[in-house]
Design a protein around this motif. Sequence first.
Motif, mmCIF file in Angstrom:
data_model
loop_
_atom_site.group_PDB
_atom_site.id
_atom_site.type_symbol
_atom_site.label_atom_id
_atom_site.label_comp_id
_atom_site.label_asym_id
_atom_site.label_seq_id
_atom_site.Cartn_x
_atom_site.Cartn_y
_atom_site.Cartn_z
ATOM 1 N N GLU A 27 30.458 -121.662 51.640
ATOM 2 C CA GLU A 27 31.871 -121.326 51.441
ATOM 3 C C GLU A 27 32.557 -120.992 52.759
ATOM 4 N N ALA A 28 31.808 -120.461 53.713
ATOM 5 C CA ALA A 28 32.365 -120.108 55.022
ATOM 6 C C ALA A 28 32.372 -121.295 55.976
ATOM 7 N N GLY A 29 31.909 -122.454 55.520
ATOM 8 C CA GLY A 29 31.910 -123.644 56.365
ATOM 9 C C GLY A 29 30.666 -123.803 57.210
ATOM 10 N N VAL A 30 29.624 -123.029 56.909
ATOM 11 C CA VAL A 30 28.372 -123.127 57.666
ATOM 12 C C VAL A 30 27.515 -124.199 56.987
ATOM 13 N N THR A 31 27.387 -125.333 57.646
ATOM 14 C CA THR A 31 26.735 -126.483 57.036
ATOM 15 C C THR A 31 25.261 -126.598 57.386
ATOM 16 N N ARG A 32 24.831 -125.866 58.405
ATOM 17 C CA ARG A 32 23.446 -125.938 58.844
ATOM 18 C C ARG A 32 22.998 -124.569 59.334
ATOM 19 N N MET A 33 21.764 -124.197 59.006
ATOM 20 C CA MET A 33 21.176 -122.946 59.471
ATOM 21 C C MET A 33 19.799 -123.241 60.033
ATOM 22 N N LEU A 34 19.488 -122.643 61.173
ATOM 23 C CA LEU A 34 18.176 -122.802 61.792
ATOM 24 C C LEU A 34 17.429 -121.481 61.668
ATOM 25 N N THR A 35 16.392 -121.474 60.818
ATOM 26 C CA THR A 35 15.607 -120.255 60.652
ATOM 27 C C THR A 35 14.478 -120.275 61.668
ATOM 28 N N ILE A 36 14.313 -119.149 62.352
ATOM 29 C CA ILE A 36 13.509 -119.096 63.564
ATOM 30 C C ILE A 36 12.158 -118.444 63.306
ATOM 31 N N SER A 37 11.122 -119.070 63.817
ATOM 32 C CA SER A 37 9.766 -118.573 63.669
ATOM 33 C C SER A 37 9.516 -117.359 64.552
ATOM 34 N N THR A 38 8.798 -116.391 64.014
ATOM 35 C CA THR A 38 8.321 -115.260 64.797
ATOM 36 C C THR A 38 6.796 -115.261 64.914
ATOM 37 N N ARG A 39 6.118 -116.043 64.068
ATOM 38 C CA ARG A 39 4.659 -116.164 64.103
ATOM 39 C C ARG A 39 4.273 -117.607 63.788
ATOM 40 N N VAL A 40 3.458 -118.188 64.632
ATOM 41 C CA VAL A 40 2.950 -119.533 64.357
ATOM 42 C C VAL A 40 2.161 -119.539 63.052
ATOM 43 N N ARG A 41 1.427 -118.470 62.797
ATOM 44 C CA ARG A 41 0.584 -118.416 61.599
ATOM 45 C C ARG A 41 1.396 -118.360 60.313
ATOM 46 N N ALA A 42 2.694 -118.136 60.421
ATOM 47 C CA ALA A 42 3.561 -118.142 59.234
ATOM 48 C C ALA A 42 4.244 -119.499 59.048
ATOM 49 N N PHE A 43 3.712 -120.527 59.684
ATOM 50 C CA PHE A 43 4.333 -121.851 59.632
ATOM 51 C C PHE A 43 4.627 -122.308 58.206
ATOM 52 N N GLU A 44 3.690 -122.098 57.302
ATOM 53 C CA GLU A 44 3.873 -122.579 55.927
ATOM 54 C C GLU A 44 5.067 -121.904 55.255
ATOM 55 N N THR A 45 5.346 -120.657 55.606
ATOM 56 C CA THR A 45 6.515 -119.967 55.054
ATOM 57 C C THR A 45 7.785 -120.672 55.470
ATOM 58 N N TYR A 46 7.899 -121.019 56.754
ATOM 59 C CA TYR A 46 9.103 -121.696 57.245
ATOM 60 C C TYR A 46 9.201 -123.106 56.673
ATOM 61 N N ARG A 47 8.076 -123.781 56.586
ATOM 62 C CA ARG A 47 8.082 -125.139 56.043
ATOM 63 C C ARG A 47 8.593 -125.141 54.611
ATOM 64 N N ARG A 48 8.034 -124.257 53.779
ATOM 65 C CA ARG A 48 8.430 -124.233 52.368
ATOM 66 C C ARG A 48 9.900 -123.858 52.221
ATOM 67 N N LEU A 49 10.358 -122.896 53.009
ATOM 68 C CA LEU A 49 11.755 -122.466 52.921
ATOM 69 C C LEU A 49 12.685 -123.623 53.267
ATOM 70 N N SER A 50 12.372 -124.335 54.339
ATOM 71 C CA SER A 50 13.223 -125.443 54.758
ATOM 72 C C SER A 50 13.205 -126.599 53.761
ATOM 73 N N GLU A 51 12.030 -126.910 53.262
ATOM 74 C CA GLU A 51 11.935 -128.018 52.311
ATOM 75 C C GLU A 51 12.644 -127.701 50.999
ATOM 76 N N ALA A 52 12.767 -126.422 50.672
ATOM 77 C CA ALA A 52 13.430 -126.022 49.428
ATOM 78 C C ALA A 52 14.944 -125.988 49.554
ATOM 79 N N HIS A 53 15.448 -125.939 50.786
ATOM 80 C CA HIS A 53 16.884 -125.782 51.002
ATOM 81 C C HIS A 53 17.344 -126.789 52.060
#
Length: 261
Positions: A27-53
């Motif tokens: 609604e605010a016109g933000v068409t893209r968001m980049l979520t940033i990793s803080t741990r390599v070992r949490a890669f699957e968390t970022y992958r799943r979040l991105s693939e879901a949205h």
Amino acid sequence: MLVDSHCHLDFPDFAETLPDILARAREAGVTRMLTISTRVRAFETYRRLSEAHPEVLFTVGTHPHQAAEEPDVPADEIVALSRHPRCVGIGEAGLDYHYDKSPRDVQARVFRTHIAAARESGLPLVIHARDADADVERILTEEMARGRFSAVLHCFTAGRRLAEAGIELGLSVSFSGVLTFRRSQELRDIAAALPRDRLLVETDAPFLAPEPHRGKRNEPAYVAHTARVLAEAIGVGADEIGPLTTANFHRLFAKAAPFAS
């Protein structure tokens, strides 16, 4: 059209309300968001979040706060993970001497590993720099001499010298809600002096909410407030800053271009 070039949508602050947060961003016109990793070992968390949205992309890397947790992740492992089609950057990595949550020598070693990964992968490095201007500049200068890489100084709150050094090295600079704070005139002056084609905007959500939301939980929709203040600081119209910073984002994060809305 705006891009939030740096947020942490995996943090617990958003667990219960992420669909609403993404809706408010749209609604605010933000068409893209980049979520940033803080741990390599949490890669699957970022992958799943991105693939879901579809509007969310991600990076892979180790924050300096977590450097002591992941001191020996090799560059080739980071590069291999970064080949996921929705992973568009390396990091965030760098130096934080404000909190010193990891030993400084470990932070520096992990920082250089991430630079090597950025160089090898061709993806931009997201740099965290806090109260460590001289050492960040020194490492970047040394490493750039060993081979070029692209990068962004994220959530820029450092001194003019680091901003100028970053520009000289070919880096981009991203501004957060701190830019909007009443006492941030020096930061706005620094932004005004930088090349317009190197400027990005971000929230660093859930942290550093801009005025008029200062003190509250930050979220990607609020990047519009930072963009407005940046437009005023550099002397462009409010309708120009979105296309300008979005084009800059896709120039730097070239892998994200096919996902552009």
